[in-house]
Structure formats: C-alpha cells, structure tokens
Design a protein around this motif. Structure first.
Motif, PDB file in Angstrom:
ATOM      1  N   ALA A   1       0.829  -1.209   0.000  1.00 31.15           N
ATOM      2  CA  ALA A   1       0.000   0.000   0.000  1.00 31.15           C
ATOM      3  C   ALA A   1       0.861   1.256   0.000  1.00 31.15           C
ATOM      4  CB  ALA A   1      -0.931  -0.005   1.210  1.00 31.15           C
TER       5      ALA A   1
ATOM      6  N   TYR B   1      -5.895  11.356  -2.432  1.00 29.19           N
ATOM      7  CA  TYR B   1      -7.131  10.936  -1.759  1.00 29.19           C
ATOM      8  C   TYR B   1      -8.044  12.133  -1.476  1.00 29.19           C
ATOM      9  CZ  TYR B   1     -10.377   9.060   1.690  1.00 29.19           C
ATOM     10  OH  TYR B   1     -11.530   8.708   2.361  1.00 29.19           O
TER      11      TYR B   1
ATOM     12  N   LYS C   1       2.184   1.811  -3.464  1.00 32.47           N
ATOM     13  CA  LYS C   1       1.103   2.247  -4.359  1.00 32.47           C
ATOM     14  C   LYS C   1       0.781   3.720  -4.133  1.00 32.47           C
ATOM     15  CE  LYS C   1      -2.108  -0.697  -5.356  1.00 32.47           C
ATOM     16  NZ  LYS C   1      -2.056  -0.794  -6.838  1.00 32.47           N
ATOM     17  N   LYS C   2       0.714   4.120  -2.869  1.00 27.92           N
ATOM     18  CA  LYS C   2       0.421   5.512  -2.540  1.00 27.92           C
ATOM     19  C   LYS C   2       1.525   6.446  -3.045  1.00 27.92           C
ATOM     20  CE  LYS C   2      -0.328   8.613   1.395  1.00 27.92           C
ATOM     21  NZ  LYS C   2      -0.363   8.737   2.875  1.00 27.92           N
TER      22      LYS C   2
ATOM     23  N   TRP D   1      -6.019   3.211   0.861  1.00 25.11           N
ATOM     24  CA  TRP D   1      -4.918   2.590   0.138  1.00 25.11           C
ATOM     25  C   TRP D   1      -4.807   1.104   0.447  1.00 25.11           C
ATOM     26  CZ3 TRP D   1      -3.435   4.526  -4.075  1.00 25.11           C
ATOM     27  CH2 TRP D   1      -3.413   5.906  -4.275  1.00 25.11           C
TER      28      TRP D   1
END
Length: 385
Positions: free
Chosen positions: A124, A136, A127-128, A216
């Motif tokens: 995660a 977000y 990916k973020k 996420w």
C-alpha cells in the motif's frame, strides 16, 4: 484529522477484562463483552476466558516485536524483500529476517503495530507513493455530491455494516466509511462497489488510523492481493475461488467432501461470504485480523487455507450432519465462536499438510468453466426462461 475514529488498541486495552468465578464457569452463563476492537460479543464464560488469554498472547507478541525493533531497527521487516537482481548476493541476515518474519506474522502482528506493518508489507505504501500526496483528498472533493448506482448501494449498506458498533454505527463512522467506499468506486469504475466491501473497509478503518490509509489498503487488496474479478459485476473471481476451494476440499478432506456431496451441499452457501468479506463478517474481529496479517504477506491463497481449516476442524461433526441446514449450523457456530485465532491458524498451517496444488494453475483451469456457466446464466436471464 479524525481523532474520534482512533479506536486503536492503545485505547481498547483499557476495556474491562472479565474475571468470572468458577461458579459462573460451571453454570455456563451467557455473557456479553467487548473484544479488542470494540465489538460486543455474546458467548459463554469460557469464551470470555479465551478472549482474556488471547489478550495476554497479544501482549506477549508485542514484547517480541518491540524487542526486534530495538535490536534490528524500527523497520527491520522491510529488509526481507530482495529484488531478483540481488538474489545472487543475498545476505544471510536478510534470509533469516524473512524466515523470522513469516513465523512472527503467523503468530500475529501486535494490534498497535498493524497499521504500519500492513501498510509497508502489503504494498500500500508503494502504491500511494506513485501518486501526488493530495490524491485521496482531491478524489474526495471531486466526487462529493455525485450520485451513481454505486453510491446508492453504499448508502443503503452503511447502516447494515456492523450495527451496534460504538464508532462504526454512528454518523461519524458512517460518513468516514462512505468516503472511503465512494472514493474507491470512482478510482476503479470496473469494480465500483460490491456488497461485502463495506465490511472489509469498515474493519480496515478500525485498524488503520486514517481514512486515507484505509483507502490505500483497500486499493492494494483489490488491485494486488486478491484474485482478479473477485468483486466484478458477475463475481467471476469469487466463483473461481469457490471451485478451487471445492477441489481442495476433495483432496484434503475426502470423507467430508463425499458426505457433503451426498447431502447436495454447495460450498458457496458459506464460502461466498468468506471470500467476499474476507472472513470479517464470519469470524471474531481479532481472529479475522490474524487471518489478514497473513493475507497481506502471503497472498490470497491464505483464504483458501482458512476455509479448508474450518471444515477440517469440524470433520467428525460434519460427517454426522443429515441435512444441508445442519452443515450450515455447524460451520456458522464454529466460525462465530473462534475467539482463539491460534486454534484456526494452527490447523491451517500445521495440520492440513503441504498444499501440493498449484493454486494459480488451478484458478486458470477453473476460469473457462466459470465463464461458461455465467454466460449460460446470462442467456437464460435475457431469454426470460
């Protein structure tokens, strides 16, 4: 940002621990109590005692993890991942870390460390890092007020998601869960929203300390950890997993499989909820999260192992079932009272034996039959037959 949401174990650890007397134990009195994440659980006094023992194990695991952080560094577990280019010069310490980490995760990640360990090991965090820091929040602002079939279904499901929970079943809890689910429905329009994700996202919110991190974690689950198309419109991925599970059940528990076939029991009656909600609706919260500890590190095959373990645990009792309803009652009674996570995980990893089946190949093998079945179902629906 949302301080009231913080239901982490730092606060939960102050929940009153039941100390029932021996007389109460013998009387098998039904009691209500809160588990580690604030869920009200109804069970007998033995269940309460098991939860107390689980809490002590959590404390012991915490001491082990803190000791490793003190000796190896705060992010020692990240040193176990080695790229293919470095495999030839793999250091012994990294190999030892990897073996140690796998064993430790199977014994449970301390709740207070779950947010950062999950976020790192699941992918995660990576990916973020590929999008702007404001991704977000920008997404939340962009979708505010928009109405889609997904948002309508989300609004319908919010009050039905863990009703009675002290935070999730409040206006603030509903609003937080809605933002996460709506944001993801716009991030991936192919998935949009599928019933079951509300339970998954809700439990993620209780573990992770921010909506953004929960978002996420949901993204990495659906995009990287779980099988493809598990939450698509026709749930084809979920159907594939059920077929794979049925095949594994036949190999690992042939007597039970044969008996259930004779009763015309379809594994989908219990496994659909398991694979869509990732056991969050079926198992007590700490047991679910112990499953997720391993899921985020070892992958989706873990769900199949847990499903097999549940049937294995009740093998003798299932062989006495005379009706489909008996099977469902046995399974549900088992899952709802699995307060000791080690009871489940020990069977899954130690008593089932080595998983000789290549899960990836088995999934590919089952895909054509699933798609053919779904196409036929669609044709029948369109023809009105």
């Amino acid at each position: 940002m949302f301080s009231k949401r913080d239901l982490s174990v730092e606060i939960q650890s102050q929940i009153h621990i039941l100390r029932p007397s021996i007389h109460a134990r013998r009387a098998n009195i039904s009691v209500k109590f809160q588990d580690l994440y604030g869920f009200t659980v109804e069970g007998n006094v033995d269940d309460a005692n098991i939860l107390n023992e689980v809490r002590e194990k959590v404390r012991e695991q915490g001491r082990v993890w803190w000791g490793l952080e003190a000796s190896k560094g705060a992010n020692w577990y990240l040193q176990t991942h080695v790229t293919s280019a470095l495999k030839s010069s793999l250091k012994f310490s990294a190999l030892v870390n990897g073996i140690t980490l796998k064993k430790l995760i199977r014994k449970g990640i301390p709740p207070v460390l779950r947010p950062k360990v999950w976020f790192s090991l699941s992918g995660a965090a990576k990916k973020k890092s590929t999008v702007p820091d404001t991704y977000y929040n920008d997404l939340i602002i962009a979708v505010e007020g928009k109405v889609t079939p997904a948002t309508k279904q989300i609004d319908h499901d919010l009050p039905r998601t863990f009703p009675g929970h002290p935070w999730l079943d409040t206006p603030e809890g509903h609003a937080s869960l809605r933002r996460v689910l709506v944001a993801y429905s716009f991030r991936d329009s192919d998935v949009g929203y599928c019933q079951g994700l509300n339970y998954v996202a809700a439990l993620l919110l209780l573990v992770m300390k921010t909506e953004e991190d929960a978002f996420w974690m949901l993204a990495v689950l659906l995009e990287n950890v779980l099988v493809n198309d598990c939450y698509s419109n026709n749930l084809s991925g979920c159907h594939v997993e059920q077929r794979v599970f049925k095949d594994l059940l036949k190999k690992k528990c042939p007597s039970v499989y044969g008996h259930l076939e004779g009763l015309e029991f379809d594994v989908s009656l219990v496994a659909t909820e398991w694979f869509l909600c990732l056991f969050s609706k079926s198992l007590p919260s700490e047991t679910s999260l112990r499953v997720w500890d391993v899921l985020f590190y070892e992958g989706a095959k873990v769900l199949l192992k847990m499903a097999l373990a549940i049937f294995k645990m009740k093998e003798e009792e299932l062989l006495t079932a005379n009706h489909v309803g008996d099977v469902i009652n046995i399974i549900q009674n088992t899952t709802h009272h699995l307060f000791d996570p080690d009871e489940l995980l020990t069977v899954a990893f130690d008593k089932l034996g080595f998983m000789t089946t290549n899960i990836s190949k088995e999934r590919k093998k089952q895909e054509p039959a699933v798609m053919a079945e779904l196409d036929e179902r669609l044709r029948r629906l369109n023809s009105g037959s």
